[in-house]
Design a protein around this motif. Sequence first.
Motif, PDB file in Angstrom:
ATOM      1  N   TYR A  88     -55.526  23.600  46.952  1.00  0.00           N
ATOM      2  CA  TYR A  88     -56.524  23.082  47.887  1.00  0.00           C
ATOM      3  C   TYR A  88     -55.891  22.687  49.227  1.00  0.00           C
ATOM      4  N   LEU A  89     -54.804  21.914  49.166  1.00  0.00           N
ATOM      5  CA  LEU A  89     -54.154  21.463  50.392  1.00  0.00           C
ATOM      6  C   LEU A  89     -53.632  22.641  51.209  1.00  0.00           C
ATOM      7  N   THR A  90     -53.117  23.650  50.529  1.00  0.00           N
ATOM      8  CA  THR A  90     -52.625  24.844  51.210  1.00  0.00           C
ATOM      9  C   THR A  90     -53.741  25.555  51.959  1.00  0.00           C
ATOM     10  N   MET A  91     -54.805  25.900  51.228  1.00  0.00           N
ATOM     11  CA  MET A  91     -55.873  26.699  51.827  1.00  0.00           C
ATOM     12  C   MET A  91     -56.670  25.908  52.852  1.00  0.00           C
ATOM     13  N   ALA A  92     -56.883  24.616  52.601  1.00  0.00           N
ATOM     14  CA  ALA A  92     -57.639  23.799  53.540  1.00  0.00           C
ATOM     15  C   ALA A  92     -56.880  23.633  54.852  1.00  0.00           C
TER      16      ALA A  92
END
Length: 449
Positions: free
Chosen positions: A319-323
């Motif tokens: 999530y943190l990567t893609m966001a």
Amino acid sequence: MSDHSTAASTDAPRKKDKTHYLYLAVIAAVVLGIIVGFAAPEFAASLKWIGEAFVALIKMMIQPVIFCTLVLGIGSVRSAASVGKVGGLALGYFLTMSTFALAIGLVVGNILKPGEGLQLSDELRGAGAEAASEGHASTTDFVIGIIPDSLLSALTSGEVLQTLLVALLTGFALQAMGRSGEPILRGIEHLQRLVFRILAMIMWAAPVGAFGAIAAVVGETGVDALKSLATIMLGFYATCAIFVFGVLGALLKITTGVSIFSLLRYLAREFLLIVSTSSSESALPRLIAKMEHAGVAQTTVGVVVPTGYSFNLDGTAIYLTMASLFIAEAMGNPLSLGEQISLLLFMIIASKGAAGVTGAGLATLAGGLQSHRPDLVDGVGLIVGIDRFMSEARALTNFAGNSVATVLIGHWTGTLDRPRLDAVLAGEVPFDESDMLDEEYVEQKYAAH
């Protein structure tokens, strides 16, 4: 444990599972909640407190469950080294899997470039700034936060890592006391039975809690926000599926021969609970009970599951990567590869302990951007509207990762009763929903020690 005792457990008469109707009611409540959310958004949004109340009831039980499980597990083994081996192996595994999750998120995010062409309004800028103010915390604060104010406050603080620390100290102390500590262990066994019985009673409120939680999120979010941000949502869900079935599934199959599908089917009710509450923490006590029932030693379950909830954040990593990539693209200021790696490694460290909390991923994202790229913080507002739906996938992925980790580490440390696991996954030894404890099996394991 011998094959004979496993066979005896397998041949025991099955109890009629009345909770089957409970989980059908949960599914019906979720559908009804969606309908109410679309039909009467304002009314549905006002029901948010119902879902929050149910999750609070579950969270109320988490620390007693962890404390009892870990103290009994450590106190009943003779060697402290075996506990240290499980913990060290678990932390090494968690770090490796988080790295894999980061890498997959980076690859998919760079291919999709989902944030291109979006516009940022003043209202959304404000939402991003608010999230950033909630998400900024230092590593020192994290370490100090593990230490409770007192020995007993660790059971009431709401901090899982504090409970883990006190349970470890108590378990090792009882281990060192030898026979003189056995009356205390028996007392904690009775306390564990009481805790799981209360938890089983709370679960009957699940349909009401699921209805309130789903109705509120649909009423607050609406259809328009979902349509405009469908790309990042679908991309994120697909990436999580690739990680769970591709990476975790392959590792589990190659290492133990166990199918990821049979394991996830065994945990189907827990996944339903997570979907309806959007919090993996709501299923933590049940995961502990089910992993023990499936033949993983109590010590291993007690160490791996609670630690995994703070350190094995595969879904949060993705999530943190893609966001982050999504926001940078939407703001017209893409991150270089070096910036991506340094920012995301910082966020993984900052997110420890927040796995089960709804909305914590958003605060961590905003706090990380504030520290590394303040010019991108306003863009956090772009995903506020769908964060609740992305939280579903985060929670499901984190939960799947922790269930696989428990089986793998049990296998690697020799604390997994494989015949028992096969029988449970085949449906031959059903899980007792009435009190969540298989006392006969636990007694047989202790006798074997």
